[in-house]
Design a protein around this motif. Structure first.
Motif, PDB file in Angstrom:
ATOM      1  N   TYR A 148      -8.123  35.024  -1.881  1.00 24.28           N
ATOM      2  CA  TYR A 148      -6.968  35.669  -1.258  1.00 24.28           C
ATOM      3  C   TYR A 148      -6.008  34.680  -0.625  1.00 24.28           C
ATOM      4  N   GLY A 149      -6.535  33.630   0.006  1.00 24.41           N
ATOM      5  CA  GLY A 149      -5.648  32.662   0.631  1.00 24.41           C
ATOM      6  C   GLY A 149      -4.669  32.042  -0.354  1.00 24.41           C
ATOM      7  N   PRO A 150      -5.154  31.422  -1.434  1.00 20.03           N
ATOM      8  CA  PRO A 150      -4.234  30.835  -2.419  1.00 20.03           C
ATOM      9  C   PRO A 150      -3.306  31.859  -3.068  1.00 20.03           C
ATOM     10  N   ILE A 151      -3.820  33.059  -3.365  1.00 17.94           N
ATOM     11  CA  ILE A 151      -2.970  34.086  -3.982  1.00 17.94           C
ATOM     12  C   ILE A 151      -1.842  34.475  -3.040  1.00 17.94           C
ATOM     13  N   SER A 152      -2.148  34.588  -1.738  1.00 14.97           N
ATOM     14  CA  SER A 152      -1.097  34.942  -0.783  1.00 14.97           C
ATOM     15  C   SER A 152      -0.112  33.798  -0.596  1.00 14.97           C
ATOM     16  N   ASP A 153      -0.561  32.546  -0.720  1.00 17.00           N
ATOM     17  CA  ASP A 153       0.366  31.415  -0.664  1.00 17.00           C
ATOM     18  C   ASP A 153       1.390  31.493  -1.789  1.00 17.00           C
ATOM     19  N   ALA A 154       0.984  32.094  -2.916  1.00 19.28           N
ATOM     20  CA  ALA A 154       1.884  32.193  -4.072  1.00 19.28           C
ATOM     21  C   ALA A 154       2.719  33.465  -4.066  1.00 19.28           C
ATOM     22  N   PHE A 155       2.102  34.610  -3.722  1.00 12.33           N
ATOM     23  CA  PHE A 155       2.766  35.900  -3.925  1.00 12.33           C
ATOM     24  C   PHE A 155       3.154  36.631  -2.648  1.00 12.33           C
ATOM     25  N   GLY A 156       2.811  36.088  -1.493  1.00 15.73           N
ATOM     26  CA  GLY A 156       3.239  36.724  -0.253  1.00 15.73           C
ATOM     27  C   GLY A 156       2.088  37.360   0.496  1.00 15.73           C
ATOM     28  N   ARG A 157       2.379  37.765   1.733  1.00 21.95           N
ATOM     29  CA  ARG A 157       1.338  38.195   2.656  1.00 21.95           C
ATOM     30  C   ARG A 157       1.196  39.721   2.768  1.00 21.95           C
ATOM     31  N   LYS A 158       2.280  40.414   3.111  1.00 21.84           N
ATOM     32  CA  LYS A 158       2.149  41.818   3.492  1.00 21.84           C
ATOM     33  C   LYS A 158       1.659  42.691   2.354  1.00 21.84           C
ATOM     34  N   GLY A 159       2.248  42.563   1.163  1.00 24.23           N
ATOM     35  CA  GLY A 159       1.870  43.426   0.048  1.00 24.23           C
ATOM     36  C   GLY A 159       0.400  43.316  -0.298  1.00 24.23           C
ATOM     37  N   LEU A 160      -0.128  42.104  -0.269  1.00 29.50           N
ATOM     38  CA  LEU A 160      -1.526  41.891  -0.599  1.00 29.50           C
ATOM     39  C   LEU A 160      -2.435  42.508   0.463  1.00 29.50           C
ATOM     40  N   MET A 161      -2.042  42.389   1.739  1.00 28.21           N
ATOM     41  CA  MET A 161      -2.835  43.000   2.796  1.00 28.21           C
ATOM     42  C   MET A 161      -2.862  44.518   2.650  1.00 28.21           C
ATOM     43  N   LYS A 189       4.548  29.309  -3.038  1.00 25.37           N
ATOM     44  CA  LYS A 189       4.083  28.092  -3.715  1.00 25.37           C
ATOM     45  C   LYS A 189       3.493  28.499  -5.051  1.00 25.37           C
ATOM     46  N   PRO A 190       3.776  27.767  -6.116  1.00 27.55           N
ATOM     47  CA  PRO A 190       3.249  28.132  -7.438  1.00 27.55           C
ATOM     48  C   PRO A 190       1.728  28.222  -7.428  1.00 27.55           C
ATOM     49  N   LEU A 191       1.210  29.230  -8.145  1.00 29.83           N
ATOM     50  CA  LEU A 191      -0.240  29.424  -8.203  1.00 29.83           C
ATOM     51  C   LEU A 191      -0.798  28.505  -9.287  1.00 29.83           C
ATOM     52  N   LYS A 192      -1.162  27.299  -8.879  1.00 32.66           N
ATOM     53  CA  LYS A 192      -1.747  26.328  -9.786  1.00 32.66           C
ATOM     54  C   LYS A 192      -3.154  26.020  -9.312  1.00 32.66           C
ATOM     55  N   TRP A 193      -4.132  26.287 -10.194  1.00 33.11           N
ATOM     56  CA  TRP A 193      -5.513  26.120  -9.759  1.00 33.11           C
ATOM     57  C   TRP A 193      -5.825  24.675  -9.411  1.00 33.11           C
ATOM     58  N   SER A 194      -5.166  23.734 -10.090  1.00 36.08           N
ATOM     59  CA  SER A 194      -5.396  22.328  -9.747  1.00 36.08           C
ATOM     60  C   SER A 194      -4.916  22.049  -8.323  1.00 36.08           C
ATOM     61  N   THR A 195      -3.793  22.660  -7.944  1.00 34.70           N
ATOM     62  CA  THR A 195      -3.274  22.488  -6.586  1.00 34.70           C
ATOM     63  C   THR A 195      -4.184  23.156  -5.567  1.00 34.70           C
ATOM     64  N   ILE A 196      -4.676  24.350  -5.933  1.00 38.34           N
ATOM     65  CA  ILE A 196      -5.577  25.084  -5.032  1.00 38.34           C
ATOM     66  C   ILE A 196      -6.827  24.267  -4.743  1.00 38.34           C
ATOM     67  N   VAL A 197      -7.434  23.745  -5.828  1.00 37.62           N
ATOM     68  CA  VAL A 197      -8.643  22.937  -5.653  1.00 37.62           C
ATOM     69  C   VAL A 197      -8.330  21.687  -4.842  1.00 37.62           C
ATOM     70  N   SER A 198      -7.190  21.072  -5.131  1.00 38.18           N
ATOM     71  CA  SER A 198      -6.791  19.871  -4.398  1.00 38.18           C
ATOM     72  C   SER A 198      -6.601  20.166  -2.912  1.00 38.18           C
ATOM     73  N   ALA A 238      -0.934  24.434   3.241  1.00 37.08           N
ATOM     74  CA  ALA A 238      -1.747  25.537   2.707  1.00 37.08           C
ATOM     75  C   ALA A 238      -2.592  26.186   3.805  1.00 37.08           C
ATOM     76  N   LYS A 239      -1.912  26.686   4.832  1.00 39.02           N
ATOM     77  CA  LYS A 239      -2.621  27.210   5.991  1.00 39.02           C
ATOM     78  C   LYS A 239      -3.529  28.389   5.642  1.00 39.02           C
ATOM     79  N   ALA A 240      -3.088  29.238   4.701  1.00 41.06           N
ATOM     80  CA  ALA A 240      -3.934  30.375   4.327  1.00 41.06           C
ATOM     81  C   ALA A 240      -5.236  29.895   3.705  1.00 41.06           C
ATOM     82  N   SER A 241      -5.155  28.846   2.889  1.00 39.94           N
ATOM     83  CA  SER A 241      -6.372  28.306   2.288  1.00 39.94           C
ATOM     84  C   SER A 241      -7.289  27.710   3.340  1.00 39.94           C
ATOM     85  N   ALA A 242      -6.709  27.037   4.325  1.00 39.33           N
ATOM     86  CA  ALA A 242      -7.511  26.457   5.400  1.00 39.33           C
ATOM     87  C   ALA A 242      -8.202  27.557   6.203  1.00 39.33           C
ATOM     88  N   SER A 243      -7.458  28.622   6.533  1.00 39.48           N
ATOM     89  CA  SER A 243      -8.046  29.739   7.269  1.00 39.48           C
ATOM     90  C   SER A 243      -9.104  30.445   6.432  1.00 39.48           C
TER      91      SER A 243
END
Length: 400
Positions: free
Chosen positions: A66-79, A195-204, A333-338
């Motif tokens: 959810y963290g990386p997906i929200s970094d790419a597509f936004g917060r409220k709609g996903l919640m 931020k673009p949803l790139k799995w390499s970036t997410i893992v990084s 990537a604060k959402a990923s950190a959280s």
């Protein structure tokens, strides 16, 4: 950026408190029902506890996504979408009649329950000024404690009067009302940058967070604290359901009013962090937690309740501070950190029951406390390492 005390501050904060209440009421609604589930389905205490731990397990795993997906597509709609999924699965739980199906649905529910916890603090980090963030996170996590209380009271009282199925049905109706309020109150994101949803970036990004000593230590503190805290509450239900106490489900539900002390601990954490470096607060909270655990060894019910209230205050003081510490010390990537913090937090909660079960079977509640103090000693050492890092290198002004 949102200032403390503004109209937008209160709308956003209240919405997240409501969402937090809804999520954690659904997580914990089964806890006062554990003896009832064990009797109804003819399973052991550890098996009955799986109806709780499977939810925290899938919740923890789902947080990674959810963290990386929200970094790419936004917060409220996903919640909003995940809270809708929570409401639907809660209703489905009210009509099941086998233990296996109950476990399956609780696992699925954990997937939806992860949405708001993974994103909420990142939403606040995007929109709120640092001072407002500290206050809002404390209030938001206070909503966690109120949800924990509410879910357990609903499970305990409705379960005692009308049965397990009715408890889930009542929770579904309340969840629907809270979902509507959340949608209406929460302001749309204004500062969010996709931020673009790139799995390499997410893992990084995640590897980067895991190489940050401050963040990893906070992950350990949160995970091991919850490892002990939530499973103490599971085993105390079995202690108080048996002789000499023999409390019914509704009175076991009232037991969780001690969480109000946790609400206070969460609410004061932000204010305290404005005066004292956060690692000190984490250690203080853990020491208070240990004190409360020892107090619960008393045979007198009123002293046990006092000890649990002290536990709650200390635990949530530590947890609120650690959660805010992660958001403020993640450089990107604060959402990923959280999310990583909460992954460790909920995986810890899922595993703690298996660690404490041998202590319970060997020496009942005294064994649980011995096992708890061992782990909490490790938490204190982790907090002390952050204090040493503070003394050696200093924190920036954001960490005071």
């Amino acid at each position: 950026m949102v200032e403390t005390g503004s109209r937008t501050f209160w709308r956003g904060t209240i919405a997240l408190v409501i969402g937090s209440f809804m999520v954690f009421a659904n997580v914990y609604v089964t806890q006062p029902l554990l003896p009832m589930i064990a009797n109804e389905f003819h399973v052991s205490a550890l098996q009955a506890s799986a109806s709780f731990t499977i939810t925290t397990l899938t919740l923890g795993i789902s947080l990674l996504f959810y963290g990386p997906i929200s970094d790419a597509f936004g917060r409220k709609g996903l919640m909003v979408m995940t809270l809708l999924g929570v409401t639907c699965t809660t209703y489905a739980l009210s009509v099941v009649h086998s233990f296996e199906t109950l476990l399956l649905l609780r696992g699925l529910q954990g997937f939806f329950l992860a949405g708001l916890p993974a994103i909420a603090v990142a939403y606040l980090g995007d929109e709120y000024r640092p001072e407002a963030l500290m206050v809002a996170v404390g209030l938001y996590i206070g909503g966690n404690t109120l949800g924990g209380i509410g879910g357990r009271l609903i499970g305990g009282f409705v379960g005692e009067w009308m049965g397990r199925s009715a408890a889930f049905a009542a929770m579904a109706g309340i969840s629907l009302v809270f979902l509507i309020a959340f949608i209406v109150l929460l302001p749309a994101s204004k500062q969010f940058e996709s931020k673009p949803l790139k799995w390499s970036t997410i893992v990084s990004n995640m590897l980067g967070h895991l190489s940050n000593r401050r963040l990893v230590t906070a992950y350990v503190i949160g995970g091991l604290s919850f490892f002990v805290f939530i499973n103490q509450y599971s085993y105390i239900t079995f202690r108080l359901e048996s002789k000499p106490y023999q409390l019914s489900s509704q009175y076991i539900g009232l037991l969780f009013l001690t969480y109000l002390a946790g609400t206070v601990g969460s609410a004061v954490s932000g204010r305290l962090a404005q005066r004292l470096a956060q690692p000190y607060i984490m250690v203080i909270g853990t020491l208070i937690f240990m004190l409360g655990s020892v107090i619960t060894l008393s045979a007198r019910l009123e002293i046990i309740l006092c000890g649990l209230a002290i536990n709650c205050f200390g635990f949530f003081l530590c947890h609120s501070t650690a959660s805010s510490f992660v958001s403020r010390n993640a450089k990107y990537a604060k959402a990923s950190a959280s999310s990583l913090y909460l992954v460790g937090y909920y995986l810890g909660g899922s595993m703690g029951g298996y660690y404490l079960d041998p202590f319970w079977r060997t020496d009942q509640w005294q064994g649980v406390i011995i096992g708890s103090l061992i782990v909490l000693g490790i938490v204190v050492l982790a907090g002390a390492s952050l204090i040493r890092l503070h003394q050696a290198n200093g924190f920036n002004t954001m960490t005071r």
